[in-house]
Design a protein around this motif. Structure first.
Motif, PDB file in Angstrom:
ATOM      1  N   VAL A   1       2.371  10.673   4.196  1.00 21.64           N
ATOM      2  CA  VAL A   1       3.384   9.959   3.594  1.00 21.64           C
ATOM      3  C   VAL A   1       2.705   8.507   3.733  1.00 21.64           C
ATOM      4  O   VAL A   1       2.311   7.834   4.826  1.00 21.64           O
ATOM      5  N   ASN A   2       2.668   7.766   2.495  1.00 23.62           N
ATOM      6  CA  ASN A   2       2.604   6.127   2.504  1.00 23.62           C
ATOM      7  C   ASN A   2       3.781   5.583   1.992  1.00 23.62           C
ATOM      8  O   ASN A   2       4.476   6.058   1.363  1.00 23.62           O
ATOM      9  N   TRP A   3       3.755   4.334   2.356  1.00 21.64           N
ATOM     10  CA  TRP A   3       5.003   3.490   2.078  1.00 21.64           C
ATOM     11  C   TRP A   3       4.621   2.686   0.725  1.00 21.64           C
ATOM     12  O   TRP A   3       3.542   1.932   0.528  1.00 21.64           O
ATOM     13  N   ALA A   4       5.303   2.800  -0.423  1.00 27.27           N
ATOM     14  CA  ALA A   4       5.391   2.118  -1.513  1.00 27.27           C
ATOM     15  C   ALA A   4       6.409   0.885  -1.815  1.00 27.27           C
ATOM     16  O   ALA A   4       7.238   0.982  -1.333  1.00 27.27           O
ATOM     17  N   SER A   5       5.814  -0.158  -2.424  1.00 27.72           N
ATOM     18  CA  SER A   5       6.580  -1.461  -2.640  1.00 27.72           C
ATOM     19  C   SER A   5       6.053  -1.978  -3.919  1.00 27.72           C
ATOM     20  O   SER A   5       4.871  -2.752  -3.571  1.00 27.72           O
ATOM     21  N   PHE A   6       6.443  -2.001  -5.271  1.00 31.05           N
ATOM     22  CA  PHE A   6       5.755  -2.353  -6.274  1.00 31.05           C
ATOM     23  C   PHE A   6       7.004  -2.812  -7.340  1.00 31.05           C
ATOM     24  O   PHE A   6       8.272  -2.689  -7.038  1.00 31.05           O
ATOM     25  N   TRP A   7       6.553  -3.204  -8.396  1.00 35.39           N
ATOM     26  CA  TRP A   7       7.352  -3.655  -9.593  1.00 35.39           C
ATOM     27  C   TRP A   7       7.112  -2.922 -10.836  1.00 35.39           C
ATOM     28  O   TRP A   7       6.004  -2.398 -11.043  1.00 35.39           O
ATOM     29  N   GLY A   8       7.927  -3.125 -11.659  1.00 30.13           N
ATOM     30  CA  GLY A   8       8.124  -2.481 -12.931  1.00 30.13           C
ATOM     31  C   GLY A   8       8.963  -3.347 -13.970  1.00 30.13           C
ATOM     32  O   GLY A   8       9.704  -4.131 -13.633  1.00 30.13           O
ATOM     33  N   GLU A   9       8.427  -2.946 -15.340  1.00 29.37           N
ATOM     34  CA  GLU A   9       9.061  -3.736 -16.376  1.00 29.37           C
ATOM     35  C   GLU A   9      10.281  -3.067 -16.937  1.00 29.37           C
ATOM     36  O   GLU A   9      10.028  -1.805 -17.292  1.00 29.37           O
ATOM     37  N   ALA A  10      11.330  -3.687 -17.285  1.00 30.99           N
ATOM     38  CA  ALA A  10      12.575  -2.989 -17.703  1.00 30.99           C
ATOM     39  C   ALA A  10      13.050  -3.676 -18.972  1.00 30.99           C
ATOM     40  O   ALA A  10      12.459  -4.841 -19.337  1.00 30.99           O
ATOM     41  N   VAL A  11      13.863  -3.078 -19.688  1.00 26.91           N
ATOM     42  CA  VAL A  11      14.566  -3.480 -21.013  1.00 26.91           C
ATOM     43  C   VAL A  11      15.963  -3.868 -20.559  1.00 26.91           C
ATOM     44  O   VAL A  11      16.575  -2.856 -20.337  1.00 26.91           O
TER      45      VAL A  11
ATOM     46  N   VAL B   1      -8.956  -3.605  -1.886  1.00 30.21           N
ATOM     47  CA  VAL B   1      -7.925  -2.927  -2.823  1.00 30.21           C
ATOM     48  C   VAL B   1      -7.980  -1.447  -2.991  1.00 30.21           C
ATOM     49  O   VAL B   1      -7.236  -0.883  -3.239  1.00 30.21           O
ATOM     50  N   GLY B   2      -9.141  -0.972  -2.680  1.00 30.16           N
ATOM     51  CA  GLY B   2      -9.216   0.428  -2.595  1.00 30.16           C
ATOM     52  C   GLY B   2      -8.127   1.412  -2.046  1.00 30.16           C
ATOM     53  O   GLY B   2      -7.680   2.289  -2.522  1.00 30.16           O
ATOM     54  N   ALA B   3      -7.753   0.770  -0.925  1.00 30.35           N
ATOM     55  CA  ALA B   3      -6.789   1.825  -0.082  1.00 30.35           C
ATOM     56  C   ALA B   3      -5.361   1.863  -0.800  1.00 30.35           C
ATOM     57  O   ALA B   3      -4.829   2.753  -0.802  1.00 30.35           O
ATOM     58  N   PHE B   4      -5.173   0.925  -1.471  1.00 30.74           N
ATOM     59  CA  PHE B   4      -3.954   0.833  -2.198  1.00 30.74           C
ATOM     60  C   PHE B   4      -3.637   1.957  -3.502  1.00 30.74           C
ATOM     61  O   PHE B   4      -2.678   2.472  -3.555  1.00 30.74           O
ATOM     62  N   VAL B   5      -4.963   2.505  -3.906  1.00 27.89           N
ATOM     63  CA  VAL B   5      -4.648   3.303  -5.070  1.00 27.89           C
ATOM     64  C   VAL B   5      -5.160   4.696  -4.473  1.00 27.89           C
ATOM     65  O   VAL B   5      -4.625   5.631  -4.755  1.00 27.89           O
ATOM     66  N   THR B   6      -5.829   4.635  -3.302  1.00 31.54           N
ATOM     67  CA  THR B   6      -6.224   6.123  -2.773  1.00 31.54           C
ATOM     68  C   THR B   6      -4.863   6.541  -2.039  1.00 31.54           C
ATOM     69  O   THR B   6      -4.699   7.899  -1.898  1.00 31.54           O
ATOM     70  N   GLN B   7      -3.881   5.657  -1.707  1.00 27.32           N
ATOM     71  CA  GLN B   7      -2.698   6.293  -0.872  1.00 27.32           C
ATOM     72  C   GLN B   7      -1.638   6.601  -2.059  1.00 27.32           C
ATOM     73  O   GLN B   7      -0.632   7.027  -1.797  1.00 27.32           O
ATOM     74  N   GLY B   8      -2.042   6.518  -3.268  1.00 26.49           N
ATOM     75  CA  GLY B   8      -1.165   6.531  -4.598  1.00 26.49           C
ATOM     76  C   GLY B   8      -0.301   7.903  -4.719  1.00 26.49           C
ATOM     77  O   GLY B   8       0.802   7.939  -4.590  1.00 26.49           O
ATOM     78  N   PRO B   9      -1.122   8.875  -4.387  1.00 26.27           N
ATOM     79  CA  PRO B   9      -0.462  10.172  -4.818  1.00 26.27           C
ATOM     80  C   PRO B   9       0.771  10.603  -3.779  1.00 26.27           C
ATOM     81  O   PRO B   9       1.557  11.298  -3.911  1.00 26.27           O
ATOM     82  N   ASN B  10       0.488   9.883  -2.493  1.00 31.78           N
ATOM     83  CA  ASN B  10       1.532  10.125  -1.430  1.00 31.78           C
ATOM     84  C   ASN B  10       2.511   9.260  -0.929  1.00 31.78           C
ATOM     85  O   ASN B  10       3.201   9.029   0.122  1.00 31.78           O
ATOM     86  N   TYR B  11       2.590   8.169  -1.944  1.00 36.78           N
ATOM     87  CA  TYR B  11       3.570   6.862  -1.642  1.00 36.78           C
ATOM     88  C   TYR B  11       5.007   7.535  -1.918  1.00 36.78           C
ATOM     89  O   TYR B  11       5.309   8.400  -2.776  1.00 36.78           O
ATOM     90  N   LYS B  12       5.755   6.940  -0.937  1.00 29.14           N
ATOM     91  CA  LYS B  12       7.297   7.227  -1.013  1.00 29.14           C
ATOM     92  C   LYS B  12       7.717   5.892  -0.839  1.00 29.14           C
ATOM     93  O   LYS B  12       7.202   4.896  -0.453  1.00 29.14           O
ATOM     94  N   PHE B  13       9.270   5.659  -0.771  1.00 24.52           N
ATOM     95  CA  PHE B  13       9.978   4.451  -0.717  1.00 24.52           C
ATOM     96  C   PHE B  13      11.283   4.640  -0.216  1.00 24.52           C
ATOM     97  O   PHE B  13      12.065   5.764  -0.433  1.00 24.52           O
TER      98      PHE B  13
END
Length: 440
Positions: free
Chosen positions: A301-311, A366-378
Protein backbone atom coordinates in the motif's frame (compact mmCIF):
# COMPACT_ATOMS: atom_id res chain seq x y z
CA UNK A 1 -68.51 30.44 -56.36
CA UNK A 2 -66.35 31.76 -59.17
CA UNK A 3 -65.66 34.90 -57.15
CA UNK A 4 -64.43 32.79 -54.20
CA UNK A 5 -62.14 30.78 -56.47
CA UNK A 6 -60.76 33.95 -58.02
CA UNK A 7 -60.12 35.47 -54.55
CA UNK A 8 -58.34 32.35 -53.29
CA UNK A 9 -56.20 32.17 -56.41
CA UNK A 10 -55.35 35.83 -56.11
CA UNK A 11 -54.29 35.48 -52.47
CA UNK A 12 -52.18 32.41 -53.32
CA UNK A 13 -50.44 34.29 -56.13
CA UNK A 14 -49.72 37.26 -53.85
CA UNK A 15 -48.36 35.06 -51.04
CA UNK A 16 -46.26 33.09 -53.50
CA UNK A 17 -44.80 36.30 -54.88
CA UNK A 18 -44.02 37.61 -51.39
CA UNK A 19 -42.28 34.39 -50.40
CA UNK A 20 -40.30 34.38 -53.67
CA UNK A 21 -39.32 37.98 -53.20
CA UNK A 22 -38.60 38.11 -49.47
CA UNK A 23 -38.45 34.51 -48.23
CA UNK A 24 -34.76 33.89 -48.99
CA UNK A 25 -33.74 37.12 -47.26
CA UNK A 26 -35.81 36.22 -44.19
CA UNK A 27 -34.18 32.77 -44.11
CA UNK A 28 -30.72 34.26 -44.49
CA UNK A 29 -31.43 36.78 -41.76
CA UNK A 30 -32.41 34.02 -39.34
CA UNK A 31 -29.38 31.98 -40.33
CA UNK A 32 -27.13 34.87 -39.51
CA UNK A 33 -28.57 35.00 -35.97
CA UNK A 34 -28.10 31.27 -35.23
CA UNK A 35 -24.29 30.89 -34.96
CA UNK A 36 -22.92 31.53 -31.47
CA UNK A 37 -19.67 33.28 -30.76
CA UNK A 38 -16.76 31.64 -28.91
CA UNK A 39 -17.56 30.27 -25.45
CA UNK A 40 -15.31 31.50 -22.63
CA UNK A 41 -14.62 29.23 -19.67
CA UNK A 42 -12.83 30.41 -16.53
CA UNK A 43 -10.19 28.04 -15.17
CA UNK A 44 -8.84 28.32 -11.62
CA UNK A 45 -5.41 26.82 -10.98
CA UNK A 46 -3.22 26.89 -7.90
CA UNK A 47 0.51 26.74 -8.66
CA UNK A 48 1.17 27.10 -12.37
CA UNK A 49 2.06 30.58 -13.60
CA UNK A 50 0.50 31.87 -16.80
CA UNK A 51 3.69 31.21 -18.74
CA UNK A 52 3.66 27.55 -17.75
CA UNK A 53 0.01 26.84 -18.52
CA UNK A 54 -0.29 29.03 -21.63
CA UNK A 55 1.24 26.53 -24.12
CA UNK A 56 -1.27 23.90 -22.99
CA UNK A 57 -4.21 26.29 -23.27
CA UNK A 58 -2.98 27.45 -26.68
CA UNK A 59 -2.82 23.85 -27.88
CA UNK A 60 -6.39 23.26 -26.72
CA UNK A 61 -7.72 26.46 -28.29
CA UNK A 62 -6.01 25.63 -31.59
CA UNK A 63 -8.02 22.42 -31.67
CA UNK A 64 -11.17 24.11 -30.33
CA UNK A 65 -11.30 27.66 -31.73
CA UNK A 66 -14.82 28.21 -30.38
CA UNK A 67 -13.67 27.75 -26.75
CA UNK A 68 -11.62 30.42 -25.00
CA UNK A 69 -9.95 29.51 -21.68
CA UNK A 70 -9.43 32.28 -19.14
CA UNK A 71 -6.80 31.02 -16.68
CA UNK A 72 -6.62 32.51 -13.19
CA UNK A 73 -3.97 31.44 -10.67
CA UNK A 74 -5.38 31.31 -7.14
CA UNK A 75 -3.85 31.46 -3.68
CA UNK A 76 -4.02 28.18 -1.77
CA UNK A 77 -4.99 30.04 1.42
CA UNK A 78 -8.71 29.50 2.11
CA UNK A 79 -9.01 28.17 -1.44
CA UNK A 80 -11.52 25.42 -0.71
CA UNK A 81 -13.98 27.65 1.17
CA UNK A 82 -13.49 30.47 -1.33
CA UNK A 83 -14.29 28.40 -4.40
CA UNK A 84 -17.35 26.89 -2.73
CA UNK A 85 -18.63 30.33 -1.71
CA UNK A 86 -18.26 31.65 -5.24
CA UNK A 87 -19.97 28.65 -6.79
CA UNK A 88 -22.84 29.08 -4.35
CA UNK A 89 -23.12 32.73 -5.37
CA UNK A 90 -23.12 31.79 -9.04
CA UNK A 91 -19.91 33.71 -9.73
CA UNK A 92 -17.34 30.94 -9.48
CA UNK A 93 -15.12 29.40 -12.15
CA UNK A 94 -16.22 26.84 -14.73
CA UNK A 95 -13.19 24.61 -14.12
CA UNK A 96 -11.35 24.44 -10.82
CA UNK A 97 -8.98 22.21 -8.87
CA UNK A 98 -9.92 19.95 -5.96
CA UNK A 99 -7.83 17.63 -3.81
CA UNK A 100 -8.46 13.93 -4.25
CA UNK A 101 -9.90 13.76 -0.70
CA UNK A 102 -12.37 16.63 -1.15
CA UNK A 103 -15.16 14.96 -3.09
CA UNK A 104 -17.46 14.48 -0.03
CA UNK A 105 -17.29 18.18 0.83
CA UNK A 106 -18.23 19.29 -2.69
CA UNK A 107 -20.96 16.72 -3.24
CA UNK A 108 -22.66 17.68 0.02
CA UNK A 109 -23.77 20.98 -1.46
CA UNK A 110 -24.14 19.80 -5.05
CA UNK A 111 -21.27 21.92 -6.37
CA UNK A 112 -19.97 19.53 -9.02
CA UNK A 113 -21.16 18.62 -12.49
CA UNK A 114 -20.33 15.06 -13.60
CA UNK A 115 -18.57 14.33 -16.87
CA UNK A 116 -20.88 13.85 -19.87
CA UNK A 117 -20.59 10.31 -21.16
CA UNK A 118 -19.84 11.55 -24.68
CA UNK A 119 -16.70 13.24 -23.28
CA UNK A 120 -15.47 10.67 -20.76
CA UNK A 121 -16.91 7.33 -19.63
CA UNK A 122 -16.10 5.46 -16.44
CA UNK A 123 -14.68 2.60 -18.52
CA UNK A 124 -12.26 4.91 -20.29
CA UNK A 125 -11.43 6.64 -17.00
CA UNK A 126 -10.45 3.41 -15.27
CA UNK A 127 -8.27 2.43 -18.23
CA UNK A 128 -6.52 5.81 -18.32
CA UNK A 129 -5.70 6.44 -14.66
CA UNK A 130 -4.45 4.58 -11.62
CA UNK A 131 -7.19 2.95 -9.50
CA UNK A 132 -6.89 5.64 -6.81
CA UNK A 133 -8.23 8.23 -9.27
CA UNK A 134 -11.50 6.33 -9.51
CA UNK A 135 -11.56 5.77 -5.75
CA UNK A 136 -11.17 9.52 -5.31
CA UNK A 137 -13.31 11.08 -8.02
CA UNK A 138 -16.00 8.56 -9.07
CA UNK A 139 -19.20 8.37 -7.06
CA UNK A 140 -22.34 6.43 -7.99
CA UNK A 141 -20.75 5.60 -11.35
CA UNK A 142 -20.31 9.28 -12.24
CA UNK A 143 -17.00 11.07 -12.78
CA UNK A 144 -16.60 14.34 -10.88
CA UNK A 145 -12.94 15.21 -11.52
CA UNK A 146 -9.94 14.07 -13.53
CA UNK A 147 -6.29 14.22 -12.39
CA UNK A 148 -3.73 16.06 -14.49
CA UNK A 149 -0.95 14.49 -12.35
CA UNK A 150 -0.47 11.99 -9.54
CA UNK A 151 1.52 12.36 -6.34
CA UNK A 152 1.87 10.99 -2.87
CA UNK A 153 4.41 10.00 -0.28
CA UNK A 154 7.83 8.60 -1.20
CA UNK A 155 11.05 8.02 0.72
CA UNK A 156 13.79 10.60 0.13
CA UNK A 157 17.25 9.48 1.24
CA UNK A 158 20.63 11.14 1.67
CA UNK A 159 23.00 9.12 -0.50
CA UNK A 160 26.15 9.95 1.47
CA UNK A 161 24.68 9.16 4.89
CA UNK A 162 23.31 5.84 3.71
CA UNK A 163 26.57 4.88 1.99
CA UNK A 164 28.60 5.79 5.06
CA UNK A 165 26.87 3.09 7.11
CA UNK A 166 27.04 0.56 4.29
CA UNK A 167 23.28 0.65 4.09
CA UNK A 168 20.89 -0.55 1.43
CA UNK A 169 17.46 0.82 0.60
CA UNK A 170 14.84 -0.58 3.00
CA UNK A 171 12.03 -2.62 1.57
CA UNK A 172 10.13 -3.06 4.82
CA UNK A 173 9.72 -1.13 8.06
CA UNK A 174 12.11 -3.31 10.04
CA UNK A 175 14.90 -2.60 7.55
CA UNK A 176 13.93 1.07 7.59
CA UNK A 177 14.21 1.22 11.38
CA UNK A 178 17.58 -0.57 11.41
CA UNK A 179 19.10 1.71 8.75
CA UNK A 180 17.71 4.82 10.45
CA UNK A 181 19.28 3.83 13.76
CA UNK A 182 22.66 3.26 12.07
CA UNK A 183 22.60 6.71 10.46
CA UNK A 184 21.71 8.52 13.69
CA UNK A 185 24.58 10.35 15.39
CA UNK A 186 24.09 11.69 18.92
CA UNK A 187 26.14 13.17 21.73
CA UNK A 188 25.40 14.53 25.21
CA UNK A 189 23.71 17.50 23.59
CA UNK A 190 21.25 15.33 21.63
CA UNK A 191 20.85 14.19 18.04
CA UNK A 192 23.27 15.78 15.56
CA UNK A 193 22.46 13.67 12.51
CA UNK A 194 19.02 12.08 12.46
CA UNK A 195 18.47 8.74 10.79
CA UNK A 196 14.77 9.29 10.10
CA UNK A 197 12.25 12.07 10.68
CA UNK A 198 9.31 10.23 12.17
CA UNK A 199 7.57 10.12 15.55
CA UNK A 200 6.18 13.59 16.25
CA UNK A 201 3.39 15.85 15.03
CA UNK A 202 5.28 19.09 15.53
CA UNK A 203 8.48 19.05 13.49
CA UNK A 204 7.91 16.24 10.98
CA UNK A 205 6.55 17.66 7.76
CA UNK A 206 3.86 15.38 6.28
CA UNK A 207 3.60 13.42 9.53
CA UNK A 208 -0.13 12.90 8.98
CA UNK A 209 0.54 11.30 5.58
CA UNK A 210 3.09 8.98 7.17
CA UNK A 211 0.55 8.01 9.83
CA UNK A 212 -2.13 7.54 7.19
CA UNK A 213 0.20 5.26 5.25
CA UNK A 214 0.87 3.12 8.33
CA UNK A 215 -2.84 2.89 9.12
CA UNK A 216 -3.67 1.79 5.58
CA UNK A 217 -0.87 -0.77 5.56
CA UNK A 218 -1.86 -2.26 8.92
CA UNK A 219 -4.23 -5.24 8.40
CA UNK A 220 -7.74 -5.01 9.84
CA UNK A 221 -7.70 -1.33 10.83
CA UNK A 222 -11.29 -0.09 11.09
CA UNK A 223 -11.40 3.65 10.44
CA UNK A 224 -14.82 3.79 12.04
CA UNK A 225 -13.26 2.61 15.30
CA UNK A 226 -9.62 3.60 15.70
CA UNK A 227 -9.45 2.90 19.44
CA UNK A 228 -8.25 -0.64 18.80
CA UNK A 229 -5.21 -2.77 19.47
CA UNK A 230 -4.25 -2.55 15.79
CA UNK A 231 -3.99 1.24 15.95
CA UNK A 232 -2.19 1.04 19.31
CA UNK A 233 0.51 -0.93 17.47
CA UNK A 234 0.74 1.82 14.83
CA UNK A 235 1.10 4.66 17.34
CA UNK A 236 3.57 2.64 19.39
CA UNK A 237 5.70 2.09 16.30
CA UNK A 238 5.37 5.70 15.09
CA UNK A 239 6.20 7.43 18.38
CA UNK A 240 8.85 4.85 19.22
CA UNK A 241 11.35 6.66 16.98
CA UNK A 242 11.26 9.37 19.65
CA UNK A 243 10.41 7.54 22.88
CA UNK A 244 12.28 4.24 22.54
CA UNK A 245 15.98 4.69 23.45
CA UNK A 246 16.90 1.57 21.47
CA UNK A 247 15.64 3.04 18.20
CA UNK A 248 15.59 6.78 18.77
CA UNK A 249 16.25 8.63 15.51
CA UNK A 250 14.31 11.86 16.03
CA UNK A 251 13.50 14.41 18.72
CA UNK A 252 10.90 17.11 19.31
CA UNK A 253 13.64 19.72 19.75
CA UNK A 254 15.14 19.32 16.27
CA UNK A 255 14.41 21.72 13.39
CA UNK A 256 11.63 20.61 11.03
CA UNK A 257 12.37 17.63 8.84
CA UNK A 258 12.57 19.53 5.54
CA UNK A 259 15.21 21.87 6.93
CA UNK A 260 17.17 18.99 8.45
CA UNK A 261 17.19 17.09 5.17
CA UNK A 262 18.18 20.17 3.17
CA UNK A 263 21.11 20.71 5.57
CA UNK A 264 22.33 17.15 5.00
CA UNK A 265 21.63 16.16 8.61
CA UNK A 266 18.81 13.70 7.96
CA UNK A 267 19.01 10.25 6.38
CA UNK A 268 15.39 9.34 5.60
CA UNK A 269 12.67 11.90 4.84
CA UNK A 270 9.10 11.23 3.69
CA UNK A 271 7.62 13.76 1.28
CA UNK A 272 5.65 14.32 -1.96
CA UNK A 273 7.42 15.08 -5.25
CA UNK A 274 7.19 18.87 -5.05
CA UNK A 275 9.50 18.96 -2.05
CA UNK A 276 12.37 17.97 -4.36
CA UNK A 277 12.26 21.38 -6.03
CA UNK A 278 12.47 23.14 -2.65
CA UNK A 279 15.39 20.97 -1.58
CA UNK A 280 17.36 21.68 -4.73
CA UNK A 281 16.87 25.42 -4.26
CA UNK A 282 17.76 25.26 -0.55
CA UNK A 283 20.90 23.20 -1.14
CA UNK A 284 22.08 22.69 -4.74
CA UNK A 285 24.88 20.41 -3.52
CA UNK A 286 22.66 18.00 -1.62
CA UNK A 287 22.97 14.45 -2.96
CA UNK A 288 19.65 12.72 -2.59
CA UNK A 289 17.41 10.29 -4.38
CA UNK A 290 13.86 9.02 -3.92
CA UNK A 291 12.58 5.48 -3.58
CA UNK A 292 9.30 3.74 -2.80
CA UNK A 293 8.04 3.68 0.79
CA UNK A 294 8.64 0.70 3.11
CA UNK A 295 5.95 -1.98 3.30
CA UNK A 296 4.54 -4.55 5.68
CA UNK A 297 4.87 -8.20 4.73
CA UNK A 298 2.11 -9.48 2.47
CA UNK A 299 0.47 -6.14 1.72
CA UNK A 300 1.59 -3.39 -0.66
CA UNK A 301 0.00 0.00 0.00
CA UNK A 302 1.30 3.45 -0.95
CA UNK A 303 -0.02 6.85 0.10
CA UNK A 304 -1.61 9.14 -2.51
CA UNK A 305 -2.23 12.87 -2.29
CA UNK A 306 -2.94 14.68 -5.55
CA UNK A 307 -5.32 17.07 -7.31
CA UNK A 308 -7.83 16.92 -10.12
CA UNK A 309 -9.86 19.31 -12.24
CA UNK A 310 -13.64 19.56 -11.73
CA UNK A 311 -16.56 21.46 -13.25
CA UNK A 312 -18.94 23.69 -11.32
CA UNK A 313 -22.57 22.60 -11.26
CA UNK A 314 -23.43 26.28 -11.85
CA UNK A 315 -21.33 26.59 -15.00
CA UNK A 316 -23.33 27.55 -18.11
CA UNK A 317 -20.73 25.78 -20.27
CA UNK A 318 -20.42 22.33 -18.71
CA UNK A 319 -19.85 20.49 -21.99
CA UNK A 320 -17.03 22.80 -23.06
CA UNK A 321 -15.53 22.75 -19.55
CA UNK A 322 -15.36 18.97 -19.49
CA UNK A 323 -13.95 18.94 -23.00
CA UNK A 324 -11.11 21.10 -21.71
CA UNK A 325 -10.50 18.80 -18.71
CA UNK A 326 -10.43 15.82 -21.02
CA UNK A 327 -7.72 17.55 -23.03
CA UNK A 328 -5.70 18.39 -19.90
CA UNK A 329 -5.47 14.68 -19.09
CA UNK A 330 -4.47 13.67 -22.61
CA UNK A 331 -0.93 12.43 -23.34
CA UNK A 332 -0.31 15.51 -25.47
CA UNK A 333 -1.21 17.95 -22.69
CA UNK A 334 0.48 16.07 -19.83
CA UNK A 335 3.74 15.75 -21.75
CA UNK A 336 3.61 19.40 -22.78
CA UNK A 337 2.96 20.47 -19.18
CA UNK A 338 5.83 18.28 -17.97
CA UNK A 339 8.18 19.83 -20.51
CA UNK A 340 7.21 23.38 -19.61
CA UNK A 341 7.56 22.74 -15.87
CA UNK A 342 10.95 21.09 -16.38
CA UNK A 343 12.28 24.38 -17.76
CA UNK A 344 12.01 25.98 -14.32
CA UNK A 345 12.00 22.96 -11.96
CA UNK A 346 13.81 19.65 -11.59
CA UNK A 347 10.91 17.94 -13.36
CA UNK A 348 7.23 18.35 -14.12
CA UNK A 349 4.21 16.84 -12.40
CA UNK A 350 4.32 13.01 -12.24
CA UNK A 351 2.04 11.74 -15.00
CA UNK A 352 -1.48 10.71 -14.01
CA UNK A 353 -1.80 8.56 -17.14
CA UNK A 354 -0.70 4.96 -16.66
CA UNK A 355 0.41 4.86 -20.29
CA UNK A 356 3.08 7.52 -19.65
CA UNK A 357 4.57 6.07 -16.47
CA UNK A 358 7.36 4.21 -18.29
CA UNK A 359 8.74 7.51 -19.59
CA UNK A 360 9.81 8.67 -16.11
CA UNK A 361 9.81 5.46 -14.04
CA UNK A 362 13.62 5.22 -14.08
CA UNK A 363 14.17 8.81 -12.98
CA UNK A 364 16.07 8.77 -9.63
CA UNK A 365 13.75 11.37 -8.10
CA UNK A 366 10.35 11.49 -9.78
CA UNK A 367 10.27 7.83 -10.86
CA UNK A 368 9.14 6.50 -7.49
CA UNK A 369 5.93 8.49 -7.62
CA UNK A 370 4.64 6.68 -10.72
CA UNK A 371 6.16 3.32 -9.76
CA UNK A 372 3.95 3.39 -6.66
CA UNK A 373 0.90 4.32 -8.74
CA UNK A 374 -0.90 0.95 -8.99
CA UNK A 375 -0.99 0.61 -5.18
CA UNK A 376 -1.90 4.13 -4.15
CA UNK A 377 -4.59 4.54 -1.48
CA UNK A 378 -5.76 7.56 0.50
CA UNK A 379 -7.66 8.65 3.55
CA UNK A 380 -8.50 11.96 5.19
CA UNK A 381 -5.09 12.72 6.67
CA UNK A 382 -3.61 14.55 3.70
CA UNK A 383 -1.26 17.33 4.72
CA UNK A 384 -0.95 20.77 3.11
CA UNK A 385 -4.43 20.87 1.59
CA UNK A 386 -5.29 23.92 3.73
CA UNK A 387 -8.94 22.92 3.40
CA UNK A 388 -10.20 24.16 6.78
CA UNK A 389 -12.38 21.09 6.64
CA UNK A 390 -12.16 17.34 6.32
CA UNK A 391 -8.37 16.88 6.37
CA UNK A 392 -7.46 19.75 8.69
CA UNK A 393 -10.05 18.79 11.29
CA UNK A 394 -9.11 15.11 11.12
CA UNK A 395 -5.41 15.91 11.43
CA UNK A 396 -6.01 18.03 14.53
CA UNK A 397 -7.49 15.10 16.49
CA UNK A 398 -4.60 12.82 15.56
CA UNK A 399 -2.11 15.55 16.39
CA UNK A 400 -3.59 15.80 19.89
CA UNK A 401 -3.40 12.03 20.24
CA UNK A 402 0.28 11.88 19.29
CA UNK A 403 1.18 14.80 21.55
CA UNK A 404 -0.59 13.14 24.48
CA UNK A 405 1.23 9.89 23.77
CA UNK A 406 4.59 11.66 23.70
CA UNK A 407 3.67 13.36 26.98
CA UNK A 408 3.15 9.96 28.63
CA UNK A 409 -0.59 9.33 28.29
CA UNK A 410 -1.58 5.70 27.80
CA UNK A 411 -1.96 5.14 24.05
CA UNK A 412 -5.37 3.48 24.26
CA UNK A 413 -6.64 6.32 26.44
CA UNK A 414 -5.37 8.85 23.90
CA UNK A 415 -6.96 6.89 21.08
CA UNK A 416 -10.38 6.92 22.71
CA UNK A 417 -10.41 10.70 22.42
CA UNK A 418 -9.09 10.49 18.87
CA UNK A 419 -11.80 7.98 18.00
CA UNK A 420 -14.53 10.33 19.20
CA UNK A 421 -13.09 13.13 17.07
CA UNK A 422 -12.74 10.93 13.99
CA UNK A 423 -16.41 9.97 14.19
CA UNK A 424 -17.44 13.62 14.48
CA UNK A 425 -15.43 14.59 11.40
CA UNK A 426 -16.71 11.67 9.34
CA UNK A 427 -20.30 12.39 10.33
CA UNK A 428 -19.84 16.05 9.42
CA UNK A 429 -18.24 15.61 6.00
CA UNK A 430 -18.42 12.03 4.75
CA UNK A 431 -21.46 10.24 6.11
CA UNK A 432 -24.29 12.73 5.35
CA UNK A 433 -26.35 11.74 2.27
CA UNK A 434 -24.96 13.21 -0.93
CA UNK A 435 -26.85 13.83 -4.20
CA UNK A 436 -26.60 11.16 -6.87
CA UNK A 437 -25.94 13.72 -9.58
CA UNK A 438 -25.22 17.40 -9.86
CA UNK A 439 -27.37 20.15 -11.33
CA UNK A 440 -27.22 19.94 -15.09
Amino acid sequence: MKKIIIIVLSISIILGFLFWKFGPSITLFKAKETPKGPVTITYWGLWEDDSMIKPVIDAFQNQNPNIIVNYQKQSSVNYRTRVQAQIKAGTGPDVFRIHNSWLPMFLQDDYLSPAPTDVLTTTDYKNLFYPVAGDSFIKNNQIYAAPYAVDGLALFYNEELLTNVGGVLPKNWEEFRDMAVKMTVSDVGGIKTAGAAIGTASNVDHWSDILGLLLLQQPDVDFNNVSSSKVVEILTFYTGFVTNPARKTWDVNLPNSTQMFAEGRLGFYFAPSWRAHELRVANPNLKFKVTIVPQLAGKVVNWASFWGEAVSSRSPNKQEAWKFIRFLSSPEAEKLMYTEASKVRLFGEPYSLVSLSSEIAEDPIVGAFVTQGPNYKFWYLASNTLDNGLNDEMIKYWEDGINKTLAGTDIMTALQTVNSGVKQVLDKFVNPPTPVSSVQ
